[in-house]
Design a protein around this motif. Sequence first.
Motif, PDB file in Angstrom:
ATOM      1  N   TYR A 165      48.149  61.699  46.834  1.00  0.00           N
ATOM      2  CA  TYR A 165      46.882  61.010  46.568  1.00  0.00           C
ATOM      3  C   TYR A 165      47.092  59.494  46.526  1.00  0.00           C
ATOM      4  CZ  TYR A 165      42.145  60.524  44.695  1.00  0.00           C
ATOM      5  OH  TYR A 165      40.825  60.211  44.524  1.00  0.00           O
ATOM      6  N   SER A 166      48.202  59.067  45.973  1.00  0.00           N
ATOM      7  CA  SER A 166      48.509  57.630  45.941  1.00  0.00           C
ATOM      8  C   SER A 166      48.713  57.087  47.350  1.00  0.00           C
ATOM      9  CB  SER A 166      49.758  57.371  45.099  1.00  0.00           C
ATOM     10  OG  SER A 166      49.530  57.719  43.755  1.00  0.00           O
ATOM     11  N   ILE A 167      49.345  57.864  48.205  1.00  0.00           N
ATOM     12  CA  ILE A 167      49.558  57.434  49.587  1.00  0.00           C
ATOM     13  C   ILE A 167      48.226  57.340  50.330  1.00  0.00           C
ATOM     14  CG2 ILE A 167      50.545  58.153  51.805  1.00  0.00           C
ATOM     15  CD1 ILE A 167      52.981  59.170  50.152  1.00  0.00           C
ATOM     16  N   VAL A 168      47.356  58.318  50.115  1.00  0.00           N
ATOM     17  CA  VAL A 168      46.025  58.276  50.744  1.00  0.00           C
ATOM     18  C   VAL A 168      45.212  57.101  50.204  1.00  0.00           C
ATOM     19  CG1 VAL A 168      43.850  59.553  50.995  1.00  0.00           C
ATOM     20  CG2 VAL A 168      46.022  60.747  51.256  1.00  0.00           C
ATOM     21  N   MET A 169      45.492  56.687  48.988  1.00  0.00           N
ATOM     22  CA  MET A 169      44.788  55.571  48.353  1.00  0.00           C
ATOM     23  C   MET A 169      45.161  54.208  48.959  1.00  0.00           C
ATOM     24  SD  MET A 169      44.653  55.338  44.226  1.00  0.00           S
ATOM     25  CE  MET A 169      43.639  56.650  43.608  1.00  0.00           C
TER      26      MET A 169
END
Length: 184
Positions: free
Chosen positions: A70-74
């Motif tokens: 999720y952090s990478i997609v953010m």
Amino acid sequence: MKKQERALIISLIIFLLSFYLLLMDGGVGGDGISYYKVAQSIIFNRALYVDGEGIPGIGGKMYLPYGIAYSIVMIPFYLWGLFVSKFLPFINQERIVMFSVSTINSFISTFLALALYSFSRKLGSSIRNAMIIVAVYVFTTMSWSYAKTTFCEPLNSLFILSGVLSLYNYRLEQKKPKLFFAGV
């Protein structure tokens, strides 16, 4: 896919994205703060550790007990916020970046509805019935509520549905790249 259905899908994307963006809160809260800090650390420190809270790890650095997907997609949303903030110097940069990041689930929920439409069509539903399925999903489930937050459940749902769709496509077409995408 026919030209008429392609136009319908584009209209669906525009409608859902507009709907979700109009109803979002515009803030990052809950676990989203932790994911936000990890995305920030990836961008500025090129690392996964965060300042302050967390679990002690290598070299005494603090790590959060969550996955990094999720952090990478953010990250693109974070970078977009940084870019926009350069043109709005009279507004706090952090506020603009957080607002930009808070739109993440509006996009993810739109793609999730689109994946649901695609899967419905693959299973043999008519265009009308697939649209009804999407409408039921959007307006009668937690999708509406989750699209306003920075929780990771919509992304998890999108990954699961995309994996199932890839497996179903593999079953129909027997092409190995479909299995790869199911695993991703």
